[in-house]
Scaffold this active site. Structure first.
Site, PDB file in Angstrom:
ATOM      1  N   CYS A  30       0.822  -1.218   0.000  1.00 32.55           N
ATOM      2  CA  CYS A  30       0.000   0.000   0.000  1.00 32.55           C
ATOM      3  C   CYS A  30       0.857   1.270   0.000  1.00 32.55           C
ATOM      4  O   CYS A  30       1.488   1.601   1.003  1.00 32.55           O
ATOM      5  CB  CYS A  30      -0.919  -0.041   1.223  1.00 32.55           C
ATOM      6  SG  CYS A  30      -1.777   1.499   1.550  1.00 32.55           S
ATOM      7  N   CYS A  33      -0.209   4.001   2.468  1.00 31.22           N
ATOM      8  CA  CYS A  33       0.156   3.630   3.854  1.00 31.22           C
ATOM      9  C   CYS A  33       1.589   4.088   4.132  1.00 31.22           C
ATOM     10  O   CYS A  33       1.883   4.655   5.184  1.00 31.22           O
ATOM     11  CB  CYS A  33       0.073   2.126   4.057  1.00 31.22           C
ATOM     12  SG  CYS A  33      -1.544   1.423   3.761  1.00 31.22           S
TER      13      CYS A  33
END
Lengths: 105, 80
Positions: A30, A33
């Protein structure tokens, strides 16, 4: 305060031992993230949130912790008070997360 | 996350070039090749995906489709 790395093994224990908790659910794949990491560190160091425990949880490898917050996308943030989920949201907006944490601080 | 964007990176870039792009995106710099994505976060996701797939293809001697299927499975597991 330093960010606590938690997993399914110790997640409930951390919730039990901390009245106020904010969790960032992430995964290695991700990008958002990863980009949020310095913002989360900055929030954890903020005096305003000195009474809040900041947790990082790998959503891929911690299914129980993930299900407890109802993770739908990543990054996902959840705030807990006295072990109970107060709010959870999939967002990359720092202001939004800050407001979530203020609700429990 | 858009699979065609990851596929394009797998087909056109080396792991070294992708690692460099990863560093550049994290440091808010512009990578030397085009990476599709709505923002830096999605671009970085595409780079992470391409690196994972290339590594998986090499480590397990599998084709792109197989590696892609395992990557998307990883993603699904993380959010289900």
């Amino acid at each position: 305060m330093a960010i606590i790395q938690a997993t399914d093994t110790d997640f409930q224990e951390v919730l039990k031992n901390n009245e106020r908790v904010v969790v960032k659910y992430f995964a290695d794949w991700c990008g958002n993230c990863r980009l949020f990491s310095p913002k989360f560190k900055r929030m954890a160091a903020n005096e305003e949130f000195a009474n809040v425990a900041f947790l990082d949880v790998n959503a891929e490898t911690s299914p129980e912790a993930r299900k407890l917050a109802g993770v739908t996308n990543l990054p996902f943030f959840a705030v807990f008070k006295n072990g109970e989920l107060v709010e959870g949201a999939a967002t990359s907006k720092e202001d939004y997360v800050t407001e979530m944490v203020r609700k429990i601080a | 996350m858009k699979i065609p964007a990851i596929k394009k990176l797998v087909e056109t870039q080396s792991i070294e070039a992708l690692r460099e792009a990863e560093e550049q995106l994290i440091n808010e710099e512009t990578p030397s090749f085009e990476i599709e994505g709505a923002d830096e976060g999605e671009q970085l996701t595409h780079v992470f995906g391409a690196i994972w797939i290339l590594n998986h293809m090499g480590d397990h001697n599998v084709d792109f489709k197989t590696a892609l299927r395992e990557f998307t499975q990883k993603v699904r597991i993380s959010i289900n």
